[in-house]
Design a protein around this motif. Structure first.
Motif, PDB file in Angstrom:
ATOM      1  N   PHE A  17       0.975  -0.634   0.035  1.00  0.00           N
ATOM      2  CA  PHE A  17       0.573  -0.014   0.435  1.00  0.00           C
ATOM      3  C   PHE A  17       0.922   1.375  -0.142  1.00  0.00           C
ATOM      4  CE2 PHE A  17      -2.130   3.257   2.611  1.00  0.00           C
ATOM      5  CZ  PHE A  17      -3.716   3.068   1.558  1.00  0.00           C
ATOM      6  N   HIS A  21       2.247   3.943  -3.627  1.00  0.00           N
ATOM      7  CA  HIS A  21       1.466   5.018  -4.035  1.00  0.00           C
ATOM      8  C   HIS A  21       2.158   5.346  -3.709  1.00  0.00           C
ATOM      9  CE1 HIS A  21      -2.598   4.015  -1.990  1.00  0.00           C
ATOM     10  NE2 HIS A  21      -2.642   4.605  -2.731  1.00  0.00           N
ATOM     11  N   LEU A 127     -11.128  -4.715  -9.445  1.00  0.00           N
ATOM     12  CA  LEU A 127     -10.921  -3.527  -8.572  1.00  0.00           C
ATOM     13  C   LEU A 127     -12.191  -3.486  -8.065  1.00  0.00           C
ATOM     14  CD1 LEU A 127     -10.626  -1.420  -6.523  1.00  0.00           C
ATOM     15  CD2 LEU A 127     -11.219  -0.318  -8.343  1.00  0.00           C
ATOM     16  N   LEU A 131     -13.878  -4.953  -4.578  1.00  0.00           N
ATOM     17  CA  LEU A 131     -14.651  -3.755  -3.741  1.00  0.00           C
ATOM     18  C   LEU A 131     -15.896  -4.975  -3.362  1.00  0.00           C
ATOM     19  CD1 LEU A 131     -14.709  -0.795  -5.273  1.00  0.00           C
ATOM     20  CD2 LEU A 131     -13.762  -1.167  -2.801  1.00  0.00           C
ATOM     21  N   LEU A 192      -7.943  -5.523  -0.307  1.00  0.00           N
ATOM     22  CA  LEU A 192      -7.801  -3.896  -0.965  1.00  0.00           C
ATOM     23  C   LEU A 192      -6.866  -3.406  -0.849  1.00  0.00           C
ATOM     24  CD1 LEU A 192     -10.191  -2.952  -2.205  1.00  0.00           C
ATOM     25  CD2 LEU A 192     -10.920  -1.925  -0.283  1.00  0.00           C
ATOM     26  N   ALA A 193      -6.584  -3.053  -0.133  1.00  0.00           N
ATOM     27  CA  ALA A 193      -5.105  -2.433   0.184  1.00  0.00           C
ATOM     28  C   ALA A 193      -3.834  -2.435  -0.852  1.00  0.00           C
ATOM     29  CB  ALA A 193      -4.748  -2.313   1.540  1.00  0.00           C
ATOM     30  N   TRP A 196      -5.160  -1.430  -4.206  1.00  0.00           N
ATOM     31  CA  TRP A 196      -5.660  -0.032  -3.967  1.00  0.00           C
ATOM     32  C   TRP A 196      -4.255   1.156  -4.737  1.00  0.00           C
ATOM     33  CZ3 TRP A 196      -9.049   2.065  -0.311  1.00  0.00           C
ATOM     34  CH2 TRP A 196      -9.197   3.766  -0.176  1.00  0.00           C
ATOM     35  N   THR A 199      -5.014   0.949  -8.635  1.00  0.00           N
ATOM     36  CA  THR A 199      -5.949   1.523  -9.384  1.00  0.00           C
ATOM     37  C   THR A 199      -6.413   2.553  -9.174  1.00  0.00           C
ATOM     38  OG1 THR A 199      -7.201   0.838  -7.024  1.00  0.00           O
ATOM     39  CG2 THR A 199      -7.167  -1.239  -8.331  1.00  0.00           C
ATOM     40  N   LEU A 201      -8.832   3.956  -7.817  1.00  0.00           N
ATOM     41  CA  LEU A 201      -9.087   4.410  -5.728  1.00  0.00           C
ATOM     42  C   LEU A 201      -7.657   5.736  -5.903  1.00  0.00           C
ATOM     43  CD1 LEU A 201      -9.823   1.277  -4.259  1.00  0.00           C
ATOM     44  CD2 LEU A 201     -11.934   2.587  -4.745  1.00  0.00           C
TER      45      LEU A 201
END
Ligand code: SF4
Ligand code: SF4
Lengths: 229, 516
Positions: A17, A21, A127, A131, A192-193, A196, A199, A201
């Motif tokens: 994550f 990022h 995603l 989700l 999901l993290a 993330w 995507t 997101l």
């Protein structure tokens, strides 16, 4: 086993994550966007998107309250278990239903509008799948256990464990006896993290709050001012 | 006083033959890519008509541009900042693809691959978005030369302000073409509406651009622009707009649309203006005062005080000199024949138009009179409500006096040059009525009729001092990724390229869509 599930996986996900990022921000500003498709279809979006987003805000706020605020604090504020339970189940169910309805509309839109379908990327498909799993598990946990079932005091176990993970003092044993539905929800959330940063997101971090006070008209120089005056 | 320079354009509508060369060359240069199939940075509309996107001038519906509230403050018509942020999830004012049109292509391969048979193979239209069969029922220029006008054109918002009789008769009365690009406004609503601050106005030349790396796809600019000249790229999810061909402008060349204009009707030049006065001018109460207010924002480059202030503001000497020779300033301010498109939107547009005399001349001929007789034309300009009212709602917030004034000067120029050519006479009354000297008349004639290349385009090149910053951009381009504005590999004059920070786009995130 417990350590792998409730210590290793969370930290692997968190590492992806954070590093993901940083990497994406530095390498891919051009891809950092909501990837709006409203111009292709707006009828379903007009309903689905606000439902999904506002529902998510409520759900995120609820998670922050439930996971980050220790039980002792709310009790000190005069909120007893019963009252907390009422509020969290009520608001949680409402938010969960909103998010689910929103997601369902947005999914239907993806699938039924050929225009939108054509713009869907691989990252989008992954995603949407993740989700959906996260949200359905979360809704099932809230409705199934807390609303219809006897209620599960996650603040005594999951919340403590979660705060432990964030403060680098993880205690996997806290998660051992947690009902499976909560365990699955937590697991899927780590997934999901982990996806993330790869995507759309990422647009969450660009929520344009600064717009509220910046001057309306933005001027920029093409080149730094020449210093020969 | 804060002096800024603006690269601006004037189009002489009388000369536009509606050939769409400008649109096509612009598209080949800038929007010949997946994701922007439906986008025309330059489009040419036939007026009266609903335009592209459909009825974009209806601000009751699209709520573009600015308005003045009861307390005299300037506000975006679509609402304040909080309201805009709440609209991020679904922009209530965004046009649909169908308001533009669904772009089509044909399955040309069929012509080659069809098996031998008794019939000639036919090709079918396919949607350029989905690749599926489609019926073509609308286009960016569906009403070309008033095609289908009796059916569609009554929906033209400019006609709404006019009398009933006009609506019924207009298609017999007049028609003209209106080429449109982004106005590179002094008070751009698109910039004001961008939540990310990705849209900006360049200080050096006033060109309004979208920073592709900072755009986050909130698509507020699209709806805020009253001219609907910002578009969503549905592949990249980012906004794109007319760039005023900035790489060419920086190199001292005119835009592609201007360079290739068959009618040679576009003029490009600098206008110096007082940036501190823009806001005050944009919020004058009466819409009909906006034209004069905007004119007051412009500064006279021949005024030594202005030149001194420009120098102090860091504007180079050759730019000030170029501002003095600017055809735009002359047409808008000296001869006062150029007018802004829809000044009532309060964005202070910087692409101005010389209203066409042809609708008036056609009307004179239609009444059986001689359109070469200046008297007939003058009478028509003062008496004919039909084309004048329409032109006024387009170019003067409904003020027919303003349009009549510009048309008077244009037809006085015709009469003056005609008399001079025939018997060398000069009608002083005519000149006095137009408020111009014989010399000015002849200069204007030269600019409008002879229209030499170097008089039409007075574009000073970007500055050498900036060359370092420019050359840092050569070689590669962050926008070259699939779907990016640079993916055609077009590098005008070698000026686009990798940003100084060397960022790149990634294929993984830019989608697969579009027709194969
Ligand atoms: S015309 Fe151009 S500068 Fe003006 S508001 Fe629209 S996009 Fe912005
Ligand atoms: S190229 Fe010139 S004459 Fe042709 S449509 Fe465009 S503006 Fe009009």
């Amino acid at each position: 086993m417990n350590v792998a599930l409730w210590v290793v996986i969370p930290y692997v996900a968190l590492t992806i994550f954070v590093v993901g990022h940083v990497w994406r921000w530095r390498v891919d500003q051009f891809g950092w966007t909501t990837r709006t498709t409203q111009v292709l279809e707006s009828r379903l979006l007009r309903l689905g998107s606000p439902l999904f987003h506002l529902g998510s805000f409520a759900a995120i706020a609820g998670h922050a309250l439930g996971l980050l605020v220790p039980k002792g604090w709310t009790e000190a504020a005069g909120i007893d278990d019963h009252l907390y339970h009422l509020v969290s189940v009520g608001a949680g169910t409402a938010a969960g239903l909103m998010v689910t309805a929103g997601l369902a509309l947005l999914l239907a839109r993806r699938l039924t509008s050929p225009r939108v379908r054509r713009t869907t990327t691989r990252a989008d498909k992954v995603l949407y799948a993740v989700l959906t799993v996260v949200i359905l598990l979360g809704l099932t946990a809230t409705v199934g256990e807390n609303l219809l079932g006897g209620g599960y005091d996650y603040r005594a176990t999951i919340a403590v464990w979660f705060r432990g993970v964030l403060t680098f003092r993880p205690d996997p044993d806290l998660m051992a006896g947690v009902p499976p539905i909560f365990q699955l929800h937590a697991m899927s959330a780590w997934l999901l993290a982990a996806i993330w940063p790869f995507t759309r997101l990422v647009h969450v971090w660009s929520a344009p709050i600064a717009y509220l006070w910046r001057p309306y008209i933005v001027y920029r120089r093409r080149a730094p001012r020449a210093t020969t005056t | 006083m804060r002096v800024l320079a603006q690269v601006a354009m004037v189009m002489n509508l009388d000369k536009c033959i509606g050939c769409h060369t400008c649109s096509v060359t612009c598209k080949q240069t800038w929007t010949n890519r997946d994701g922007v199939e439906y986008v025309w940075f330059n489009n040419v509309e036939t007026k009266p008509g609903v335009g592209y996107p459909r009825r974009h001038e209806d601000q009751e519906r699209w709520r573009g541009g600015w308005q003045v509230d009861r307390r005299g403050r300037l506000k975006l018509r679509s609402g304040g900042r909080v309201k805009r942020l709440l609209g991020l999830f679904a922009n209530p004012d965004l046009p649909d693809l169908d308001d533009y049109y669904e772009p089509a292509t044909y399955d040309y391969d069929t012509l080659v691959t069809a098996p031998a048979g008794p019939h000639v193979p036919v090709i079918r239209p396919k949607s350029a978005i989905t690749g599926e069969d489609m019926a073509i029922t609308w286009g960016p220029n569906w009403e070309d030369d008033l095609g289908g006008a009796p059916e569609h054109a009554p929906a033209d918002p400019n006609l709404a302000a006019m009398a009933e009789k006009v609506r019924m008769e207009f298609d017999k009365t007049f028609m003209f073409h209106l080429p449109r690009i982004c106005e590179h406004c002094l008070n751009p609503a698109c910039v004001a509406a961008c939540p990310s601050g990705a849209l900006y106005k360049r200080e050096e030349d006033g060109i309004v651009l979208v920073d592709q790396d900072r755009c986050r796809g909130w698509r507020m600019c699209v709806s805020a622009c009253p001219y609907k000249k910002v578009y969503v790229n549905h592949r990249t999810g980012k906004a794109e707009k007319c760039t005023f061909c900035f790489p060419r402008i920086e190199a001292g060349q005119p835009t592609v649309c201007a360079e290739t204009c068959v009618g040679r009707l576009r003029y490009i030049g600098l206008v110096l203006y007082d940036a501190d006065a823009v806001l005050g001018a944009a919020r004058v109460a009466g819409p009909r005062d906006l034209l004069e207010a905007q004119r007051r924002v412009f500064l006279d480059p021949d005024d030594p005080k202005v030149a001194a202030a420009a120098r102090a503001a860091g504007i180079a000497e050759d730019w000030i000199e170029a501002a003095r020779r600017s055809p735009v300033y002359r047409l808008a301010m000296r001869y006062r024949v150029a007018l802004p498109l829809h000044p009532e939107y309060r964005t202070m547009p910087m692409v101005w138009y010389i209203p066409p005399l042809s609708p008036v001349l056609d009307a004179v001929t239609g009444m059986g009179a001689d359109a070469d007789d200046p008297d007939n034309v003058f009478h028509a300009i003062t008496d004919l409500r039909i084309p004048l009212g329409y032109l006024a709602s387009l170019l003067a917030a409904g003020d027919t006096e303003v349009v009549a004034g510009a048309l008077m000067r244009l037809s006085a120029m015709r009469a003056h040059m005609r008399a001079r050519a025939i018997d060398g006479s000069v009608d002083e009354d005519l000149l006095a009525a137009a408020g111009m000297t014989a010399e000015e008349m002849e200069e204007m004639y030269r600019l409008l009729a002879i229209a030499r290349y170097d008089e039409r385009y007075v574009v000073p090149a970007a500055h050498r001092e900036d060359a370092a910053a420019l050359s840092a951009q050569v070689d590669g381009c962050s926008l070259d990724g699939e779907g990016g504005p640079g993916m055609t590999g077009f590098h005008p004059a070698g000026l686009t390229g990798r940003r100084p920070d060397g960022r790149l786009g990634l294929r993984l995130f830019t989608g697969r869509g579009g027709a194969a």
